[in-house]
Design an enzyme around this catalytic site. Sequence first.
Site, short mmCIF file in Angstrom:
data_model
loop_
_atom_site.label_atom_id
_atom_site.label_comp_id
_atom_site.label_asym_id
_atom_site.label_seq_id
_atom_site.Cartn_x
_atom_site.Cartn_y
_atom_site.Cartn_z
N HIS A 1 1.12 -7.86 0.85
CA HIS A 1 1.60 -6.47 1.34
C HIS A 1 1.35 -5.45 0.00
O HIS A 1 0.65 -4.45 0.08
CB HIS A 1 2.98 -6.65 1.27
CG HIS A 1 3.46 -7.42 2.42
ND1 HIS A 1 3.44 -7.52 3.66
CD2 HIS A 1 4.19 -8.67 2.05
CE1 HIS A 1 3.82 -8.33 4.51
NE2 HIS A 1 4.39 -9.27 3.66
O1 RIB Z 1 8.20 -6.80 3.55
C1 RIB Z 1 7.34 -6.96 2.29
C2 RIB Z 1 7.80 -6.22 1.15
O2 RIB Z 1 9.11 -6.83 0.62
C3 RIB Z 1 6.92 -6.60 -0.35
O3 RIB Z 1 6.91 -5.47 -1.19
C4 RIB Z 1 7.42 -7.86 -0.78
O4 RIB Z 1 7.13 -7.91 -2.05
C5 RIB Z 1 9.05 -7.58 -0.64
O5 RIB Z 1 9.42 -6.70 -1.64
#
Ligand code: RIB
Length: 314
Positions: free
Chosen positions: A244
């Site tokens: 992500h």
């Molecule tokens: O949903 C994914 C996000 O939530 C990313 O930033 C992961 O590190 C968590 O913070």
Amino acid sequence: MKAARRLIIDTDPGQDDAVALLAALASPEELDILAITSVAGNVPLELTTKNCLALVELARRPEVPVYRGSIRPMVKKLVTAEYVHGPTGLDGSGLDDPELQAADGHAVDRMIDILMGAGDGEITVCTLGPLTNVGMAIAREPRVVPKIGELVMMGGGFFEGGNTTPAAEFNMFVDPHAAHIVFSSGVPIVMMPLDVTHKAFTDADRLRQFADLGTRAGASVAGMLDFYDRYDMEKFGAQGAPLHDPTVIAYLLAQELFSGKHVHVAIETSSPLTEGMTVVDWWGVTGMEPNALVMREIDADGFFDLLVERIGRL
Ligand code: RIB
Ligand code: CA
């Protein structure tokens, strides 16, 4: 050579945050990191702060200050994600406790100081976790808004739904009230939602490329992603885990890897069923003024090639 982008990175490491931070710390020619600010999210604040310091040390960038931020969301109780990231938040990294200490001052105060000392549009803010610190800064000092040239954030989801509830992605779910403040502030937002990150999976071959770097940073990233994959493999199968947060840094380094659309986004803050949902008006049916560039496509191979090349510089 274009001047380096002056940057604040707000983060809740988290293995995917770690890859994003390391790629940013490996790119001083393009990214002038003025501050890293920690926030409670994946794991509690003491751990996200410690993890930021360990990563700055791993990147051998001790001059980059880490400021301790908000210990809990603005309204809700803190919800964390050890089930994904492990008890330390950086399980698999192989890193020792950092020697470095956090810099003096609260992250929100330092964020305001940096922004108020800059000209309009001069600072980029990247958020990799819940928006608590940025929401607090805007609530404390609304005059920071015009100082932010772009707020590039990982969070939300629309056609892809949520990953924490069927409707909400984790960062938005943890602090929907802060997200509402940010999305209604007028700050120019670039949003990397699950619709993009669920097209960038760390499969075995991509993971091996980090391990094959033969460096301490490469081995740490491979170890972290190997651990991080574990949870999502059950959900996504052999593809591995969606990576992500590095999409935010990749956008700063190579915008051409992404495509999306300027649309209106609103945050649900009151429904128990859909709290934290990013309501993306993709088809413009509300007539509301667009407030975010919502990304939907990614060149996943180009994305991973960029990350391996940057981590390989450390
Ligand atoms: O949903 C994914 C996000 O939530 C990313 O930033 C992961 O590190 C968590 O913070
Ligand atoms: Ca994160």
